[in-house]
Motif scaffolding. Structure first.
Motif, PDB file in Angstrom:
ATOM      1  N   TYR A   9      49.638  28.327  45.090  1.00  0.00           N
ATOM      2  CA  TYR A   9      48.518  29.114  44.582  1.00  0.00           C
ATOM      3  C   TYR A   9      47.435  29.112  45.654  1.00  0.00           C
ATOM      4  O   TYR A   9      47.066  28.073  46.175  1.00  0.00           O
ATOM      5  CB  TYR A   9      47.967  28.528  43.286  1.00  0.00           C
ATOM      6  CG  TYR A   9      46.911  29.418  42.662  1.00  0.00           C
ATOM      7  CD1 TYR A   9      47.280  30.541  41.928  1.00  0.00           C
ATOM      8  CD2 TYR A   9      45.556  29.162  42.843  1.00  0.00           C
ATOM      9  CE1 TYR A   9      46.330  31.386  41.374  1.00  0.00           C
ATOM     10  CE2 TYR A   9      44.600  29.996  42.291  1.00  0.00           C
ATOM     11  CZ  TYR A   9      44.989  31.103  41.564  1.00  0.00           C
ATOM     12  OH  TYR A   9      44.038  31.946  41.029  1.00  0.00           O
ATOM     13  N   SER A  10      46.941  30.305  46.007  1.00  0.00           N
ATOM     14  CA  SER A  10      46.032  30.438  47.140  1.00  0.00           C
ATOM     15  C   SER A  10      44.798  31.263  46.797  1.00  0.00           C
ATOM     16  O   SER A  10      44.836  32.115  45.904  1.00  0.00           O
ATOM     17  CB  SER A  10      46.780  31.115  48.301  1.00  0.00           C
ATOM     18  OG  SER A  10      45.899  31.521  49.327  1.00  0.00           O
ATOM     19  N   ARG A  11      43.725  31.032  47.539  1.00  0.00           N
ATOM     20  CA  ARG A  11      42.539  31.877  47.406  1.00  0.00           C
ATOM     21  C   ARG A  11      42.793  33.254  48.023  1.00  0.00           C
ATOM     22  O   ARG A  11      42.078  34.206  47.722  1.00  0.00           O
ATOM     23  CB  ARG A  11      41.338  31.248  48.123  1.00  0.00           C
ATOM     24  CG  ARG A  11      40.710  30.072  47.406  1.00  0.00           C
ATOM     25  CD  ARG A  11      39.303  29.808  47.969  1.00  0.00           C
ATOM     26  NE  ARG A  11      38.795  28.512  47.577  1.00  0.00           N
ATOM     27  CZ  ARG A  11      38.178  28.257  46.429  1.00  0.00           C
ATOM     28  NH1 ARG A  11      38.017  29.214  45.545  1.00  0.00           N
ATOM     29  NH2 ARG A  11      37.722  27.050  46.164  1.00  0.00           N
ATOM     30  N   ALA A  12      43.760  33.356  48.909  1.00  0.00           N
ATOM     31  CA  ALA A  12      44.106  34.618  49.570  1.00  0.00           C
ATOM     32  C   ALA A  12      42.928  35.205  50.327  1.00  0.00           C
ATOM     33  O   ALA A  12      42.714  36.420  50.336  1.00  0.00           O
ATOM     34  CB  ALA A  12      44.649  35.631  48.560  1.00  0.00           C
ATOM     35  N   ARG A  13      42.173  34.352  50.981  1.00  0.00           N
ATOM     36  CA  ARG A  13      41.080  34.853  51.823  1.00  0.00           C
ATOM     37  C   ARG A  13      41.638  35.555  53.056  1.00  0.00           C
ATOM     38  O   ARG A  13      42.721  35.232  53.523  1.00  0.00           O
ATOM     39  CB  ARG A  13      40.192  33.696  52.278  1.00  0.00           C
ATOM     40  CG  ARG A  13      39.258  33.123  51.213  1.00  0.00           C
ATOM     41  CD  ARG A  13      38.508  31.946  51.780  1.00  0.00           C
ATOM     42  NE  ARG A  13      37.460  31.456  50.898  1.00  0.00           N
ATOM     43  CZ  ARG A  13      37.252  30.170  50.630  1.00  0.00           C
ATOM     44  NH1 ARG A  13      38.037  29.257  51.155  1.00  0.00           N
ATOM     45  NH2 ARG A  13      36.267  29.801  49.848  1.00  0.00           N
ATOM     46  N   THR A  14      40.864  36.495  53.587  1.00  0.00           N
ATOM     47  CA  THR A  14      41.261  37.178  54.821  1.00  0.00           C
ATOM     48  C   THR A  14      40.386  36.778  55.995  1.00  0.00           C
ATOM     49  O   THR A  14      40.623  37.203  57.117  1.00  0.00           O
ATOM     50  CB  THR A  14      41.174  38.702  54.652  1.00  0.00           C
ATOM     51  OG1 THR A  14      39.808  39.065  54.432  1.00  0.00           O
ATOM     52  CG2 THR A  14      42.040  39.178  53.495  1.00  0.00           C
ATOM     53  N   GLY A  15      39.351  35.976  55.728  1.00  0.00           N
ATOM     54  CA  GLY A  15      38.417  35.618  56.787  1.00  0.00           C
ATOM     55  C   GLY A  15      37.339  36.664  56.970  1.00  0.00           C
ATOM     56  O   GLY A  15      36.683  36.718  58.013  1.00  0.00           O
TER      57      GLY A  15
END
Length: 304
Positions: free
Chosen positions: A170-176
């Protein structure tokens, strides 16, 4: 209004309609919290969001935090135990009590290792899920939701058996994305939403949902599958435009719950479940191309 929408949407999910009438059961999103012991669809991909979800980049909004190494991993586990009111991971029930060890393979990422005796749905509570990947990913989400609010540096939680036969992340799925860059911020919210859809529907659709077209092929009557563009006119604001399609007047677009209402509230929940604090969406407006249909969801009305 929020509860009515959630429950009605869950009931509507029992009757998916494609080109012909079909009936299917959509997987539940409700995580199984570990009990503790006393001890004509448009072919274009959304713009500015990329057609395919980009590789999630390492991004630490709390730049002064040391988010790597065993000490950091130990700290995160201890925070989870404290929030759960137990002293040891063996105080959890179900598959959680199979935790043997944990570490941090890279900054912001936590890996939790389960005994190889793990078997999918051992306690009979996850029969609504497709398989071990779903169950392990939800286990990560349960931990994430326990400690994530006070851990801005936490990027992902992975549960895996020690022999690596089964795993789920499970991830925050940030792109930066730079929060000051409105276009990049809007794209990141789209990426987080699409990753949330994959969390829920990967097994159901028998495909990894990295493109909107994949989801549309799976559930062609869902208005979410017709997102044409996303934009951000101001800080905290996200505007989503839907293309016309067979979703209109169908299963998820009714007099009681218009499709735009369904999308605005659901997207708000999925994005803010992953985004941390100031990165979250405050208002989310959904419009339909060529119509006056619109719906705006506010974070204050959709907080969990």
């Amino acid at each position: 209004m929020r509860l009515r929408l959630v429950f009605t949407a869950a009931l509507a999910a029992l009757a998916l309609t494609g080109c012909s009438v079909q009936t299917a059961t959509i997987p539940s999103e409700s995580p199984s919290v570990p009990p503790a012991t006393a001890d004509p669809a448009p072919s274009l991909s959304p713009s500015p969001a990329a057609a395919e979800v980009p590789t999630v980049q390492s991004y630490d909004p709390a730049r002064g935090i040391d988010s790597s190494g065993q000490a950091w991993a130990d700290e995160k586990i201890q925070a989870w135990l404290d929030n759960s009111g137990i002293k040891s991971v063996k105080g959890f029930l179900g598959a959680y009590k199979l935790i043997n060890s944990w570490d941090s393979p890279k900054p912001g990422h936590l890996s939790i290792h389960l005994d190889d005796s793990y078997r999918f749905n051992q306690d009979g509570s996850s029969d609504h899920l497709g398989g071990p990947t779903d169950e392990l990913r939800i286990m990560g989400r349960v931990m994430f939701e326990s400690i994530g609010k006070k851990s801005p540096e936490l990027e992902s939680v992975t549960f895996a058996t020690e022999n690596k036969q089964h795993s789920g992340t499970y991830s925050r799925a940030r792109t930066g994305a730079d929060p000051a860059d409105r276009e990049a911020w809007a794209e990141e919210k789209y990426v987080q939403w699409l990753d949330g859809m994959n969390d829920t529907y990967e097994s159901f659709c028998s495909a990894s949902i990295k493109k909107i077209e994949t989801y549309r092929d799976c559930i062609p009557t869902d208005p979410h599958a017709y997102i044409d563009s996303v934009s951000s006119p101001a800080v905290g604001e996200l505007v989503v435009t839907l293309a016309p399609g067979i979703w209109q007047g169908n299963t998820y677009d009714t007099d009681s719950i218009p499709g735009v209402d369904f999308v605005s509230g659901n997207m708000m929940l999925k994005i803010n479940r992953k985004a941390h604090g100031p990165e979250q969406v405050e208002t989310l407006t959904v419009n339909v191309q060529g119509t006056k249909e619109t719906s705006t969801a506010h974070k204050s009305d959709w907080s969990q």
